[in-house]
Design an enzyme around this catalytic site. Structure first.
Site, PDB file in Angstrom:
ATOM      1  N   CYS A 127       0.820  -1.226   0.000  1.00 14.46           N
ATOM      2  CA  CYS A 127       0.000   0.000   0.000  1.00 14.46           C
ATOM      3  C   CYS A 127       0.854   1.275   0.000  1.00 14.46           C
ATOM      4  O   CYS A 127       0.328   2.360  -0.246  1.00 14.46           O
ATOM      5  CB  CYS A 127      -0.946   0.005   1.191  1.00 14.46           C
ATOM      6  SG  CYS A 127      -2.089  -1.378   1.170  1.00 14.46           S
TER       7      CYS A 127
ATOM      8  N   HIS B 212      -3.247   7.306   3.489  1.00 12.76           N
ATOM      9  CA  HIS B 212      -3.689   6.069   2.825  1.00 12.76           C
ATOM     10  C   HIS B 212      -5.108   5.737   3.280  1.00 12.76           C
ATOM     11  O   HIS B 212      -5.419   5.793   4.468  1.00 12.76           O
ATOM     12  CB  HIS B 212      -2.713   4.948   3.175  1.00 12.76           C
ATOM     13  CG  HIS B 212      -3.146   3.605   2.693  1.00 12.76           C
ATOM     14  ND1 HIS B 212      -3.577   3.389   1.410  1.00 12.76           N
ATOM     15  CD2 HIS B 212      -3.231   2.405   3.332  1.00 12.76           C
ATOM     16  CE1 HIS B 212      -3.906   2.115   1.270  1.00 12.76           C
ATOM     17  NE2 HIS B 212      -3.707   1.501   2.421  1.00 12.76           N
TER      18      HIS B 212
ATOM     19  N   ASN C 250     -10.075   0.127   0.305  1.00 12.21           N
ATOM     20  CA  ASN C 250      -8.612   0.215   0.293  1.00 12.21           C
ATOM     21  C   ASN C 250      -8.123  -0.296  -1.064  1.00 12.21           C
ATOM     22  O   ASN C 250      -8.247  -1.479  -1.352  1.00 12.21           O
ATOM     23  CB  ASN C 250      -8.060  -0.627   1.449  1.00 12.21           C
ATOM     24  CG  ASN C 250      -6.539  -0.608   1.515  1.00 12.21           C
ATOM     25  OD1 ASN C 250      -5.861  -0.154   0.589  1.00 12.21           O
ATOM     26  ND2 ASN C 250      -6.003  -1.114   2.612  1.00 12.21           N
TER      27      ASN C 250
HETATM   28  N1  COA Z   1     -18.571  -8.427   9.677  1.00  8.81           N
HETATM   29  C1  COA Z   1     -19.039  -8.682  10.883  1.00  8.81           C
HETATM   30  N2  COA Z   1     -18.249  -9.024  11.919  1.00  8.81           N
HETATM   31  C2  COA Z   1     -16.930  -9.096  11.679  1.00  8.81           C
HETATM   32  C3  COA Z   1     -16.376  -8.845  10.420  1.00  8.81           C
HETATM   33  C4  COA Z   1     -17.257  -8.510   9.391  1.00  8.81           C
HETATM   34  N3  COA Z   1     -16.825  -8.236   8.141  1.00  8.81           N
HETATM   35  N4  COA Z   1     -15.034  -8.987  10.485  1.00  8.81           N
HETATM   36  C5  COA Z   1     -14.746  -9.315  11.745  1.00  8.81           C
HETATM   37  N5  COA Z   1     -15.902  -9.392  12.476  1.00  8.81           N
HETATM   38  C6  COA Z   1     -16.056  -9.729  13.871  1.00  8.81           C
HETATM   39  C7  COA Z   1     -14.892 -10.494  14.430  1.00  8.81           C
HETATM   40  O1  COA Z   1     -15.017 -11.873  14.164  1.00  8.81           O
HETATM   41  C8  COA Z   1     -14.993 -10.173  15.883  1.00  8.81           C
HETATM   42  O2  COA Z   1     -15.989 -10.989  16.457  1.00  8.81           O
HETATM   43  P1  COA Z   1     -15.811 -11.596  17.937  1.00  8.81           P
HETATM   44  O3  COA Z   1     -15.708 -10.391  18.850  1.00  8.81           O
HETATM   45  O4  COA Z   1     -17.046 -12.402  18.110  1.00  8.81           O
HETATM   46  O5  COA Z   1     -14.548 -12.388  17.891  1.00  8.81           O
HETATM   47  C9  COA Z   1     -15.506  -8.741  15.914  1.00  8.81           C
HETATM   48  O6  COA Z   1     -16.110  -8.526  14.639  1.00  8.81           O
HETATM   49  C10 COA Z   1     -14.427  -7.712  16.144  1.00  8.81           C
HETATM   50  O7  COA Z   1     -13.318  -8.024  15.303  1.00  8.81           O
HETATM   51  P2  COA Z   1     -12.053  -7.125  15.230  1.00  8.81           P
HETATM   52  O8  COA Z   1     -11.072  -7.763  14.301  1.00  8.81           O
HETATM   53  O9  COA Z   1     -11.580  -6.784  16.624  1.00  8.81           O
HETATM   54  O10 COA Z   1     -12.675  -5.819  14.557  1.00  8.81           O
HETATM   55  P3  COA Z   1     -12.007  -4.433  14.312  1.00  8.81           P
HETATM   56  O11 COA Z   1     -12.829  -3.374  14.890  1.00  8.81           O
HETATM   57  O12 COA Z   1     -10.534  -4.452  14.627  1.00  8.81           O
HETATM   58  O13 COA Z   1     -12.117  -4.287  12.730  1.00  8.81           O
HETATM   59  C11 COA Z   1     -10.751  -4.455  10.788  1.00  8.81           C
HETATM   60  C12 COA Z   1     -11.464  -5.205  11.876  1.00  8.81           C
HETATM   61  C13 COA Z   1     -10.076  -5.439   9.854  1.00  8.81           C
HETATM   62  C14 COA Z   1     -11.770  -3.626  10.032  1.00  8.81           C
HETATM   63  C15 COA Z   1      -9.721  -3.497  11.445  1.00  8.81           C
HETATM   64  O14 COA Z   1      -8.919  -4.207  12.351  1.00  8.81           O
HETATM   65  C16 COA Z   1      -8.813  -2.845  10.444  1.00  8.81           C
HETATM   66  O15 COA Z   1      -9.249  -2.090   9.597  1.00  8.81           O
HETATM   67  N6  COA Z   1      -7.492  -3.076  10.586  1.00  8.81           N
HETATM   68  C17 COA Z   1      -6.522  -2.462   9.717  1.00  8.81           C
HETATM   69  C18 COA Z   1      -6.553  -3.167   8.412  1.00  8.81           C
HETATM   70  C19 COA Z   1      -5.821  -2.425   7.369  1.00  8.81           C
HETATM   71  O16 COA Z   1      -5.833  -1.229   7.325  1.00  8.81           O
HETATM   72  N7  COA Z   1      -5.168  -3.162   6.511  1.00  8.81           N
HETATM   73  C20 COA Z   1      -4.500  -2.658   5.385  1.00  8.81           C
HETATM   74  C21 COA Z   1      -3.269  -1.978   5.788  1.00  8.81           C
HETATM   75  S1  COA Z   1      -2.605  -1.284   4.368  1.00  8.81           S
END
Ligand code: COA
Length: 325
Positions: free
Chosen positions: A112, A252, A282
């Site tokens: 990215c 980003h 993204n």
């Molecule tokens: N829909 C519904 N629930 C979802 C889900 C989805 N698409 N994806 C994950 N969940 C659930 C998880 O299973 C978890 O459930 P649990 O509490 O029963 O275990 C809960 O939601 C919370 O998950 P978590 O991973 O803690 O959520 P989050 O708030 O951290 O959001 C991301 C997840 C991926 C959106 C977030 O971590 C993120 O954006 N991270 C950075 C990713 C990124 O920028 N990557 C590219 C870098 S260039």
């Protein structure tokens, strides 16, 4: 000499994948995706279309915007993690398709951060006298490496391309400084294991779904915030300016919550932070040049304004650039 952006263009394929479409594919819902990421829809390329076709669309717009003929381009750099083929480079396909006959071309792999890295390389080549005009593109067809059975990643990514034309200019204008960083110890936070030499294509590789993005979302989130704040401050400090001097901050476009925390830590008001991820998700290396082109179209900066861009991605890699537009 230095280099400055004289043209901008972007392209997103027409087909959209909305949050409600994703509801039918994995166990997720629009409210969760919107609240946790800020993304509402993303654009998806037609299966089988090469990335260089997206590059061509964005590049032609940037060249038109600059009023530059493809034959005037000396350097083509494409930041991407989804090239047409392992080789030749997507940059060479792009060169041929637009008729940039005298240019030399290369791809750059920094996930990215690919566009800011590519901008920095092209800027350095111009400063070193290895060309006067460069076409710098960030372009991805991430839908080819997204696992649409994994709800934690498939909601995030989209396809698209953004391009800039860089031209030689006097020192003190244009790209004022670029700051590139990486930390390979943290490669496991976001990666795609298959399709390279470690796990070449094989029935087993496909069966184990190794050709798709894997990500530790929470950890990646924390590093993205820390590193984008650090790299932004580095660019400001190097140039003896403060965030108050920056007309537009373009981080980003990965997650709205990341963008908001970074903006808050830097102390920049929301109206000077650019956000378009609700429309594109993204798009990895395409995220910043798409945002730059959109920001220009919306009149979010004018000639002479300072624009700060900062990226973060797999590698880990992160990078910033401060530009006088
Ligand atoms: N829909 C519904 N629930 C979802 C889900 C989805 N698409 N994806 C994950 N969940 C659930 C998880 O299973 C978890 O459930 P649990 O509490 O029963 O275990 C809960 O939601 C919370 O998950 P978590 O991973 O803690 O959520 P989050 O708030 O951290 O959001 C991301 C997840 C991926 C959106 C977030 O971590 C993120 O954006 N991270 C950075 C990713 C990124 O920028 N990557 C590219 C870098 S260039």
């Amino acid at each position: 000499m230095a280099s400055k952006i004289i043209g901008l263009g972007m392209y997103a394929p027409p087909k959209e994948l909305t949050n409600s479409d994703l509801e039918k594919m994995v166990d997720t819902n629009d409210a969760w995706i919107t609240e946790r990421t800020g993304i509402r829809t993303r654009h998806i390329a037609e299966p089988g279309s090469p990335n260089s076709d997206l590059c061509v669309e964005a590049a032609r717009k940037a060249l038109d915007d600059a009023g530059v003929d493809p034959a005037e381009i000396d350097i083509v750099v494409v930041g991407t993690l989804t090239p047409d083929m392992p080789f030749p480079s997507t940059a060479c396909f792009l060169q041929a398709k637009i008729g940039a006959t005298r240019a030399y071309g290369m791809d750059l792999s920094a996930a990215c951060s690919g566009f800011v890295y590519s901008l920095s390389v092209a800027d350095a080549l111009i400063r070193a006298g290895r060309g006067k005009k460069a076409l710098v593109v960030g372009s991805e067809i991430l839908s080819t490496v997204v696992d649409y059975t994994d709800r934690s990643t498939c909601i995030l990514f989209g396809d698209g391309a953004g391009a800039v034309v860089l031209s030689e200019c006097p020192e003190g204008e244009g790209v004022l400084s670029c700051h590139l960083h990486s930390d390979g110890d943290l490669w496991k936070l976001i990666y795609c294991p298959g399709g390279g030499t470690l796990h070449p294509y094989s029935p087993e590789m496909l069966e184990q779904r190794l050709g798709f993005i894997r990500m530790a979302g929470n950890e990646t989130f924390k590093h993205a915030v820390l590193r984008m704040v650090e790299a932004s401050r580095e660019a400001l400090d190097r140039n003896g300016v403060t965030i108050d001097d920056v007309k537009l901050f373009i981080p980003h476009q990965a997650n709205l919550r990341i963008i908001q925390v970074v903006g808050k830590r830097l102390g920049i008001p929301d109206e000077r932070v650019f956000v378009d991820l609700e429309k594109y998700g993204n798009t990895s290396a395409a995220s910043i040049p798409i945002a730059l082109a959109e920001a220009k179209a919306q009149g979010r900066f004018a000639a002479g304004d300072l624009v700060l861009v900062v990226a973060f991605g797999g590698g880990l890699t992160w990078a910033s650039a401060l530009m006088r537009m």
